[in-house]
Design a protein around this motif. Sequence first.
Motif, PDB file in Angstrom:
ATOM      1  N   GLU A 129       0.837  -1.201   0.000  1.00  0.00           N
ATOM      2  CA  GLU A 129       0.000   0.000   0.000  1.00  0.00           C
ATOM      3  C   GLU A 129       0.870   1.249   0.000  1.00  0.00           C
ATOM      4  OE1 GLU A 129      -3.127   0.378   2.843  1.00  0.00           O
ATOM      5  OE2 GLU A 129      -3.759  -1.708   2.614  1.00  0.00           O
ATOM      6  N   GLY A 130       0.475   2.219  -0.833  1.00  0.00           N
ATOM      7  CA  GLY A 130       1.200   3.477  -0.903  1.00  0.00           C
ATOM      8  C   GLY A 130       2.605   3.347  -1.450  1.00  0.00           C
ATOM      9  N   PHE A 131       2.926   2.204  -2.103  1.00  0.00           N
ATOM     10  CA  PHE A 131       4.286   1.940  -2.566  1.00  0.00           C
ATOM     11  C   PHE A 131       5.273   2.144  -1.415  1.00  0.00           C
ATOM     12  CE2 PHE A 131       1.992   2.144  -6.397  1.00  0.00           C
ATOM     13  CZ  PHE A 131       2.736   1.531  -7.378  1.00  0.00           C
ATOM     14  N   ASP A 132       4.926   1.592  -0.270  1.00  0.00           N
ATOM     15  CA  ASP A 132       5.677   1.790   0.969  1.00  0.00           C
ATOM     16  C   ASP A 132       5.783   0.443   1.670  1.00  0.00           C
ATOM     17  OD1 ASP A 132       6.689   2.444   3.432  1.00  0.00           O
ATOM     18  OD2 ASP A 132       5.305   4.090   3.815  1.00  0.00           O
ATOM     19  N   THR A 133       7.018  -0.090   1.782  1.00  0.00           N
ATOM     20  CA  THR A 133       7.193  -1.413   2.383  1.00  0.00           C
ATOM     21  C   THR A 133       6.890  -1.422   3.876  1.00  0.00           C
ATOM     22  OG1 THR A 133       9.560  -0.951   2.652  1.00  0.00           O
ATOM     23  CG2 THR A 133       8.894  -2.178   0.688  1.00  0.00           C
ATOM     24  N   ALA A 134       6.748  -0.241   4.484  1.00  0.00           N
ATOM     25  CA  ALA A 134       6.362  -0.196   5.892  1.00  0.00           C
ATOM     26  C   ALA A 134       4.864  -0.441   6.070  1.00  0.00           C
ATOM     27  CB  ALA A 134       6.747   1.156   6.495  1.00  0.00           C
ATOM     28  N   LYS A 135       4.121  -0.418   4.963  1.00  0.00           N
ATOM     29  CA  LYS A 135       2.685  -0.655   5.001  1.00  0.00           C
ATOM     30  C   LYS A 135       2.392  -2.074   4.523  1.00  0.00           C
ATOM     31  CE  LYS A 135       1.475   4.221   4.351  1.00  0.00           C
ATOM     32  NZ  LYS A 135       0.742   5.207   3.509  1.00  0.00           N
ATOM     33  N   PRO A 136       1.161  -2.550   4.686  1.00  0.00           N
ATOM     34  CA  PRO A 136       0.854  -3.933   4.313  1.00  0.00           C
ATOM     35  C   PRO A 136       1.159  -4.242   2.844  1.00  0.00           C
ATOM     36  CG  PRO A 136      -0.887  -3.058   5.692  1.00  0.00           C
ATOM     37  CD  PRO A 136       0.030  -1.905   5.378  1.00  0.00           C
ATOM     38  N   CYS A 137       1.745  -5.424   2.614  1.00  0.00           N
ATOM     39  CA  CYS A 137       2.032  -5.928   1.280  1.00  0.00           C
ATOM     40  C   CYS A 137       1.161  -7.159   1.048  1.00  0.00           C
ATOM     41  CB  CYS A 137       3.510  -6.285   1.136  1.00  0.00           C
ATOM     42  SG  CYS A 137       4.642  -4.920   1.514  1.00  0.00           S
ATOM     43  N   TYR A 138       0.633  -7.293  -0.168  1.00  0.00           N
ATOM     44  CA  TYR A 138      -0.410  -8.285  -0.405  1.00  0.00           C
ATOM     45  C   TYR A 138      -0.024  -9.390  -1.375  1.00  0.00           C
ATOM     46  CZ  TYR A 138      -3.280  -4.993   2.112  1.00  0.00           C
ATOM     47  OH  TYR A 138      -3.784  -4.172   3.093  1.00  0.00           O
ATOM     48  N   GLY A 139       1.225  -9.466  -1.745  1.00  0.00           N
ATOM     49  CA  GLY A 139       1.602 -10.522  -2.659  1.00  0.00           C
ATOM     50  C   GLY A 139       3.040 -10.414  -3.084  1.00  0.00           C
ATOM     51  N   VAL A 140       3.410 -11.263  -4.033  1.00  0.00           N
ATOM     52  CA  VAL A 140       4.790 -11.427  -4.457  1.00  0.00           C
ATOM     53  C   VAL A 140       4.905 -11.223  -5.963  1.00  0.00           C
ATOM     54  CG1 VAL A 140       6.640 -13.114  -4.708  1.00  0.00           C
ATOM     55  CG2 VAL A 140       5.331 -13.011  -2.588  1.00  0.00           C
ATOM     56  N   PRO A 141       5.751 -10.290  -6.402  1.00  0.00           N
ATOM     57  CA  PRO A 141       6.053 -10.160  -7.836  1.00  0.00           C
ATOM     58  C   PRO A 141       7.313 -10.942  -8.161  1.00  0.00           C
ATOM     59  CG  PRO A 141       6.946  -8.293  -6.682  1.00  0.00           C
ATOM     60  CD  PRO A 141       6.366  -9.205  -5.624  1.00  0.00           C
ATOM     61  N   PHE A 142       7.552 -11.206  -9.443  1.00  0.00           N
ATOM     62  CA  PHE A 142       8.811 -11.836  -9.831  1.00  0.00           C
ATOM     63  C   PHE A 142       9.343 -11.284 -11.143  1.00  0.00           C
ATOM     64  CE2 PHE A 142       5.314 -14.574 -11.213  1.00  0.00           C
ATOM     65  CZ  PHE A 142       5.550 -14.704 -12.578  1.00  0.00           C
ATOM     66  N   SER A 143       8.568 -10.416 -11.821  1.00  0.00           N
ATOM     67  CA  SER A 143       9.021  -9.883 -13.109  1.00  0.00           C
ATOM     68  C   SER A 143       9.148  -8.369 -13.054  1.00  0.00           C
ATOM     69  CB  SER A 143       8.047 -10.273 -14.222  1.00  0.00           C
ATOM     70  OG  SER A 143       6.786  -9.660 -14.042  1.00  0.00           O
ATOM     71  N   TYR A 144      10.060  -7.884 -13.874  1.00  0.00           N
ATOM     72  CA  TYR A 144      10.348  -6.457 -13.989  1.00  0.00           C
ATOM     73  C   TYR A 144       9.569  -5.953 -15.198  1.00  0.00           C
ATOM     74  CZ  TYR A 144      13.759  -2.531 -13.734  1.00  0.00           C
ATOM     75  OH  TYR A 144      14.389  -1.327 -13.599  1.00  0.00           O
ATOM     76  N   GLN A 145       8.793  -4.896 -15.037  1.00  0.00           N
ATOM     77  CA  GLN A 145       7.906  -4.463 -16.094  1.00  0.00           C
ATOM     78  C   GLN A 145       8.046  -2.960 -16.336  1.00  0.00           C
ATOM     79  OE1 GLN A 145       6.710  -5.154 -18.836  1.00  0.00           O
ATOM     80  NE2 GLN A 145       5.247  -6.709 -18.183  1.00  0.00           N
ATOM     81  N   GLY A 146       7.609  -2.531 -17.482  1.00  0.00           N
ATOM     82  CA  GLY A 146       7.632  -1.116 -17.828  1.00  0.00           C
ATOM     83  C   GLY A 146       7.505  -0.940 -19.328  1.00  0.00           C
ATOM     84  N   ASN A 147       7.558   0.297 -19.776  1.00  0.00           N
ATOM     85  CA  ASN A 147       7.206   0.653 -21.148  1.00  0.00           C
ATOM     86  C   ASN A 147       8.404   1.139 -21.954  1.00  0.00           C
ATOM     87  OD1 ASN A 147       5.063   1.898 -19.031  1.00  0.00           O
ATOM     88  ND2 ASN A 147       4.031   0.764 -20.650  1.00  0.00           N
ATOM     89  N   VAL A 148       8.439   0.723 -23.212  1.00  0.00           N
ATOM     90  CA  VAL A 148       9.428   1.227 -24.171  1.00  0.00           C
ATOM     91  C   VAL A 148       8.725   1.417 -25.513  1.00  0.00           C
ATOM     92  CG1 VAL A 148      11.473   0.221 -23.080  1.00  0.00           C
ATOM     93  CG2 VAL A 148      10.163  -1.128 -24.742  1.00  0.00           C
ATOM     94  N   LEU A 149       9.439   2.014 -26.449  1.00  0.00           N
ATOM     95  CA  LEU A 149       8.920   2.204 -27.801  1.00  0.00           C
ATOM     96  C   LEU A 149       9.744   1.335 -28.743  1.00  0.00           C
ATOM     97  CD1 LEU A 149       6.783   3.991 -29.289  1.00  0.00           C
ATOM     98  CD2 LEU A 149       8.665   5.536 -29.861  1.00  0.00           C
ATOM     99  N   TYR A 150       9.103   0.314 -29.308  1.00  0.00           N
ATOM    100  CA  TYR A 150       9.757  -0.547 -30.281  1.00  0.00           C
ATOM    101  C   TYR A 150       9.620   0.074 -31.664  1.00  0.00           C
ATOM    102  CZ  TYR A 150       9.716  -4.106 -26.611  1.00  0.00           C
ATOM    103  OH  TYR A 150       9.907  -4.797 -25.429  1.00  0.00           O
ATOM    104  N   PHE A 151      10.603  -0.185 -32.546  1.00  0.00           N
ATOM    105  CA  PHE A 151      10.489   0.330 -33.919  1.00  0.00           C
ATOM    106  C   PHE A 151      11.030  -0.672 -34.924  1.00  0.00           C
ATOM    107  CE2 PHE A 151      14.426   2.086 -32.151  1.00  0.00           C
ATOM    108  CZ  PHE A 151      15.363   1.914 -33.154  1.00  0.00           C
ATOM    109  N   ASN A 152      10.471  -0.605 -36.122  1.00  0.00           N
ATOM    110  CA  ASN A 152      10.840  -1.474 -37.237  1.00  0.00           C
ATOM    111  C   ASN A 152      11.837  -0.709 -38.115  1.00  0.00           C
ATOM    112  OD1 ASN A 152      10.896  -2.780 -39.806  1.00  0.00           O
ATOM    113  ND2 ASN A 152       8.904  -3.726 -39.392  1.00  0.00           N
ATOM    114  N   LYS A 153      13.066  -1.176 -38.127  1.00  0.00           N
ATOM    115  CA  LYS A 153      14.117  -0.456 -38.857  1.00  0.00           C
ATOM    116  C   LYS A 153      13.839  -0.392 -40.353  1.00  0.00           C
ATOM    117  CE  LYS A 153      17.788  -1.451 -35.520  1.00  0.00           C
ATOM    118  NZ  LYS A 153      19.146  -2.005 -35.317  1.00  0.00           N
ATOM    119  N   ASP A 154      13.271  -1.442 -40.916  1.00  0.00           N
ATOM    120  CA  ASP A 154      12.979  -1.444 -42.348  1.00  0.00           C
ATOM    121  C   ASP A 154      11.942  -0.399 -42.709  1.00  0.00           C
ATOM    122  OD1 ASP A 154      14.793  -3.376 -42.955  1.00  0.00           O
ATOM    123  OD2 ASP A 154      13.340  -4.967 -43.365  1.00  0.00           O
ATOM    124  N   VAL A 155      10.903  -0.250 -41.884  1.00  0.00           N
ATOM    125  CA  VAL A 155       9.862   0.743 -42.164  1.00  0.00           C
ATOM    126  C   VAL A 155      10.449   2.144 -42.112  1.00  0.00           C
ATOM    127  CG1 VAL A 155       7.678   1.729 -41.370  1.00  0.00           C
ATOM    128  CG2 VAL A 155       7.994  -0.755 -41.384  1.00  0.00           C
TER     129      VAL A 155
END
Length: 432
Positions: A129-155
Amino acid sequence: MFRRRFAGVVAAGAAVAALLTACGGGDGATDGPVTLKVLTWEPGGTEYWQQVKTTFEASHPDIKLEMQSVPFDKYPEVQGPYITSQSGPDVMANNAGLELFDRRGAYVPLGEKAAQINKDLVTYSGACEGFDTAKPCYGVPFSYQGNVLYFNKDVLRNAGLDPEQPPATWAEFGAACDAVTKSGKTCLALGLSGTFPAYWDFPEIARNYLSEDDIRGLLAGTLSWTDPKLVAVLEKLAEITTSGWTNKNAPSITMLPDGADIFQRGDAAFAGTIISDAVNWEAFGKALGDDKLGVTRWPVINADAPLAKKFSGIEGAVYGVTQWSDKKDAGLEFITWLAGKENGELWVKYAKGQPLNKNVDPSLLPSSPAFRTIQELVADPTLHAGVMLSGPEADALARGWQQVTLGQLTVDKWATQMQQALERSPTKKQGK
């Protein structure tokens, strides 16, 4: 590790047992293996989850996994009745951030066990909660996620652009889109139906206008959608589609699989998606060829913005033990294993994803040029604005963008609708 037969192995075992007993979670005596029901949308793909089942069961003969896999876009429809009836799976997945926090009543808080699990992970505390480890945590992640912009070099090359110098600024991106459109291709493959715009597109525009305090204001519900900063974000999102940079059917399709398919077919120059799970560099590399696939940050709009050149990082799916499960010990054992080194290496090998576990053998990491570029991008992260949005806000963001694209709504009215969605959010109304 945390059932009675392992009680003497880990020093924290007594604390875990006390936590689970307080929640009514003993597994009780059984004549055979415990069957653990797991609800997931299979991030990383079916082959990876088959390996999870086989590998975990081989080292835990007293636990059998019964997997219920649901397509991501149908997941809330299936999960909702389980939560309402307080019955069903023993372990369930949700995305980190407010999607998880909105459903936190369905999960057992991990208590002190959270710190023991997190010590081996790269974490943004998106399960707490609140992105704060001092507050309750409700589960376990195992993957790193986020956003990027992919591009096609040929196009890009066929449009007269340098494929080794993708657009770095908004003005350069607009010029590239004009050139790609003239060449007969779509510039940015996009689907606006569903929650993907909130998770994949909104954060990359928001970084140019919001500080980390502002992003935390999104989480708390204290930053109004009529604030000029957020209105500016909506204006730039609208510009993407009203400028003709995307496929014309964007309002009526989902990004996954429809928008991603446009890019994989070679019909678009760019696609904004994620670094792990279903539509990452590995899937695009297979479709286009690793030599034709590029990856970069989304273009910078405001060069002076402190977060403009950072990576929007977050944990991937979070797996928690349900409050109603009568197999909480086994559930905790499974989700703890998910966060471990063994599963981290399965994640790399079979899902080609980014592991959170810091002990994964680096020699197992892929040698793809796109993967190597992603490693450089993720080194400078900031908070992921998309996972700060409640369910009502994520829905209103996608619906409003569809309406603006179709000329049915102004940006100012879109901002008003977003504020109304914020005010409907039970989590944010409670100040959580």
